[in-house]
Design an enzyme around this catalytic site. Structure first.
Site, mmCIF file in Angstrom:
data_model
loop_
_atom_site.group_PDB
_atom_site.id
_atom_site.type_symbol
_atom_site.label_atom_id
_atom_site.label_comp_id
_atom_site.label_asym_id
_atom_site.label_seq_id
_atom_site.Cartn_x
_atom_site.Cartn_y
_atom_site.Cartn_z
ATOM 1 N N CYS A 108 0.792 -1.237 0.000
ATOM 2 C CA CYS A 108 0.000 0.000 0.000
ATOM 3 C C CYS A 108 0.822 1.283 0.000
ATOM 4 O O CYS A 108 0.269 2.366 -0.173
ATOM 5 C CB CYS A 108 -0.944 0.018 1.209
ATOM 6 S SG CYS A 108 -2.109 -1.351 1.212
ATOM 7 N N HIS A 168 -9.248 3.224 -2.208
ATOM 8 C CA HIS A 168 -7.824 2.929 -1.993
ATOM 9 C C HIS A 168 -7.310 1.991 -3.081
ATOM 10 O O HIS A 168 -7.159 0.792 -2.865
ATOM 11 C CB HIS A 168 -7.665 2.306 -0.601
ATOM 12 C CG HIS A 168 -6.297 1.808 -0.277
ATOM 13 N ND1 HIS A 168 -5.134 2.399 -0.747
ATOM 14 C CD2 HIS A 168 -5.890 0.762 0.503
ATOM 15 C CE1 HIS A 168 -4.080 1.729 -0.283
ATOM 16 N NE2 HIS A 168 -4.514 0.738 0.472
ATOM 17 N N GLY A 225 0.994 -3.795 3.983
ATOM 18 C CA GLY A 225 0.781 -5.227 4.123
ATOM 19 C C GLY A 225 2.065 -5.975 4.436
ATOM 20 O O GLY A 225 3.146 -5.590 3.981
#
Length: 414
Positions: A115, A370, A402
């Protein structure tokens, strides 16, 4: 308060705290001269559901060239963050750059740090400029979750990895580990739903007031009507995931990961499609080329945390970025902290004692989405335009990552 008054106030504060250098303008500053994004649309059913990620990236590139007026021949390297594309999207993204008008001399690469990929892309370009490797570059991010999101996003682990406790924990689904974190850290569902409802409220107000218009560039794409199966050409100009909700209405949604859980579709980030791009160079280069400066990059941090505590990443990364920039959290006017889940964003904010009014003033990923590899680059435009609009200057972007990491970066608007 006028922009000059605000500048005087911030400068005075920073001088009194012994950190006057943050607002100084130096020829070697790494500056942003253009930053933009596409709209974000709902995965699987929104305006970009039939558009390939590389095509979204192409749209961002074309508009970045147009908005900045930069000669494409001057752009030496482009770094693109992406999480889900097979092969990292490297082939498609090089093709997208060529189709957008960049010459064959412009290099392109893809990277994946989950991310934070979009932010990592911007920071890598900034560092390459700082090191003298290139003069002008673009940090970008893109994700088509409509076309590439699913169970195949994580491959099967080998026996070697499965037999190592921490290694095996890297593939625990984020929803499940966030649910466990919410329980262990006693983050009440009521608080999560209130945070999420506020994100929607802020985003809807910002959209109605046109506050996203500067950062968003419309794209015309082909779209197949799911009811008639007719292919149409549509122009997407706004985020389409926003909806009117309240904490009470969110409280009625069934938990997604545990029967007695607190996390659900309304208080977690939306699955989305979108792209963003940021043009970077030294201040001296920008002045020579006549480029308008939006702001400057100051410092960044990347840290690791336990895989099962992925959500606490910003809590650990933000203090490190602040220390590298030589400031404290009180010097920051706006924090853009990615809302992967209301639970993790809320916990990080509370632990760091960041006032809620400073966090995501135009809403966040819960409200408008997102697209995994895109968000880190998107936050740069969202932050710099909002700082400028409100006559503020110091901002920070951050996100959990993550497998257990956190990233943050400090920016100053001009």
């Amino acid at each position: 308060m006028s922009a000059q008054s605000r500048l005087n106030q911030v400068t005075s504060h920073l001088k009194s705290s012994g950190r006057p250098g943050l607002l100084e303008k130096n020829p070697d500053d790494i500056v942003v001269t253009a930053a933009l994004r596409t709209p974000f649309t709902k995965g699987g059913k929104g305006g970009f559901k039939d558009t390939a990620g590389a095509d979204l990236l192409h749209g961002a590139f074309v508009n970045l060239i147009k908005r900045s007026g930069i000669d494409p021949k001057l752009v030496e390297d482009i770094s693109v963050g992406c999480v889900l594309a097979p092969g990292g999207g490297a082939t498609e993204f090089r093709a997208a750059a060529l189709a957008a008008g960049f010459p064959e001399s412009t290099a392109v690469k893809s990277l994946n740090r989950q991310c934070s990929s979009g932010l990592q892309a911007c920071v890598e370009i900034a560092n390459a400029i700082k090191a003298g490797m290139i003069e002008v570059g673009i940090g970008a991010g893109v994700e088509s979750m409509s076309t590439q999101y699913g169970p195949d996003a994580v491959t099967e682990f080998s026996e070697l990895l499965e037999n190592h406790k921490s290694a095996a924990e890297c593939k625990v689904p984020m929803g499940r580990l966030s649910e466990d974190m919410a329980k262990d850290y006693k983050i009440a569902r009521k608080d999560q739903d209130e945070f999420a409802a506020n994100s929607y409220k802020k985003a809807i107000q910002a959209q109605k007031a046109g506050l996203f218009d500067q950062e968003i560039v419309p794209l015309t794409v082909k779209w197949t009507d799911p009811k008639t199966e007719e292919e149409k050409e549509i122009t997407v100009s706004k985020d389409d995931g926003l909806r009117e909700v309240t904490a009470e209405s969110l409280g009625k949604i069934r938990p997604a990961f545990a029967e007695d859980g607190s996390i659900h579709a309304g208080n977690a980030s939306q699955i989305s499609d979108g792209a963003a791009a940021v043009l970077l160079m030294k201040r001296s280069t920008a002045e020579r080329l006549g480029q308008k400066i939006l702001g400057k990059y100051v410092a960044a941090s990347i840290v690791g945390v336990a895989p099962l505590l992925m959500g606490i990443g910003p809590w650990k990364a933000i203090p490190v970025a602040l220390e590298k920039a030589g400031i404290t959290k009180d010097d920051v006017d706006i924090f853009e902290i990615n809302e992967a889940f209301a639970s993790q964003c809320l916990w990080c904010a509370n632990e760091l004692k960041i006032p809620m009014e400073k966090i995501n003033p135009k809403g966040g990923a819960i409200a408008f989405g997102h697209p995994l590899g895109c968000t880190g680059a998107r936050q740069v435009s969202t932050l710099l335009y909002e700082l400028k609009r409100t006559n503020k200057q110091v901002g920070l972007t951050s996100m959990c990552v993550g497998t257990g990491m956190g990233m943050a970066a400090v920016w100053v608007a001009e």
